[in-house]
Every structure is written in structure tokens, then in C-alpha cells.
Design a protein around this motif. Sequence first.
Motif, mmCIF file in Angstrom:
data_model
loop_
_atom_site.group_PDB
_atom_site.id
_atom_site.type_symbol
_atom_site.label_atom_id
_atom_site.label_comp_id
_atom_site.label_asym_id
_atom_site.label_seq_id
_atom_site.Cartn_x
_atom_site.Cartn_y
_atom_site.Cartn_z
ATOM 1 N N GLU A 53 0.707 -1.201 -0.118
ATOM 2 C CA GLU A 53 0.095 0.125 0.072
ATOM 3 C C GLU A 53 0.897 1.275 -0.098
ATOM 4 O O GLU A 53 0.508 2.403 -0.061
ATOM 5 N N LEU A 54 2.137 0.983 0.109
ATOM 6 C CA LEU A 54 2.997 2.333 0.411
ATOM 7 C C LEU A 54 3.345 2.892 -1.097
ATOM 8 O O LEU A 54 2.986 2.061 -1.980
ATOM 9 N N PRO A 55 3.167 4.096 -1.404
ATOM 10 C CA PRO A 55 3.323 4.890 -2.618
ATOM 11 C C PRO A 55 4.186 4.558 -3.537
ATOM 12 O O PRO A 55 4.228 4.328 -4.717
ATOM 13 N N PHE A 56 5.536 4.162 -3.066
ATOM 14 C CA PHE A 56 6.727 3.794 -4.009
ATOM 15 C C PHE A 56 6.425 2.510 -4.645
ATOM 16 O O PHE A 56 6.825 2.235 -5.469
ATOM 17 N N VAL A 57 5.806 1.399 -3.792
ATOM 18 C CA VAL A 57 5.338 0.187 -4.253
ATOM 19 C C VAL A 57 4.317 0.378 -5.526
ATOM 20 O O VAL A 57 4.457 -0.265 -6.325
ATOM 21 N N LYS A 58 3.438 1.407 -4.989
ATOM 22 C CA LYS A 58 2.309 1.649 -6.280
ATOM 23 C C LYS A 58 3.092 2.085 -7.693
ATOM 24 O O LYS A 58 2.749 1.614 -8.678
ATOM 25 N N LEU A 59 4.231 2.870 -7.395
ATOM 26 C CA LEU A 59 4.979 3.435 -8.460
ATOM 27 C C LEU A 59 5.680 2.128 -9.133
ATOM 28 O O LEU A 59 5.793 2.029 -10.302
#
Length: 113
Positions: A53-59
Motif C-alpha cells: 500500500e506504500l506509494p513507492f510500491v504503487k509506483l
Amino acid sequence: MRRPPRAHPLWLAFILHRLSGLALALFLPLHFWVLSKALTAPDQLDRMLEFTELPFVKLAEFGLVFLLAVHFFGGLRLLALEWLPWSDRHKTLAAGAVAMAFFLSGAFFLRAV
């Protein structure tokens, strides 16, 4: 004046296809390892899912979907090279394949955020 072969857009499409395949091949063992946690350690899988759910993982997921789409469309380009007559407009088709890959991964990214 003739450009060197390595500056040709289709050579760049060839390199992008190879690099995307390599990156996906490196990703798959990690993916299977995480999936195995569902059977062997569900609590660890839950923690890993929270991590996603972390933003850098989404990226990073955007990058993964982009690599999948590039590799898919690069494979279609190779099939076209083998089965269809070759012409100058294939450069445009190769560029369109990369643009479509970017569009599809961008759409995934916007829905995932």
C-alpha cells in the motif's frame, strides 16, 4: 546519410524488449516466493500486503505493468516481423506499441493509487 544500426528506432525496440524480459524474469522468483507465503506463513503475507500500500510500491507496480505491456507488444512486433512483409511504417507501429504500453500501465497506475 545512413544512421548507424544502433541508432535505429527498431534496434531500440529490440533492446527494450530484451530488457523488459530480463526484468520480468528477475521479478518472477520474488513474486512466486511472496505467493508461497499464502500457504506457508499467512501472517507474513499479510505484512507484505500492507507493504504494497506504500506509494513507492504503487509506483513500482506501474513499472511492472509497463514492463509487461512493453514485453507483450514487443512480442507482437516480433511476430509481425516474422509473418508480415516489412515496410518503413513498422517504426511507427513499434513506437505505437510503446505508447500503448505506457497508456495501459498509466491507466493501471491511476486506478491503483
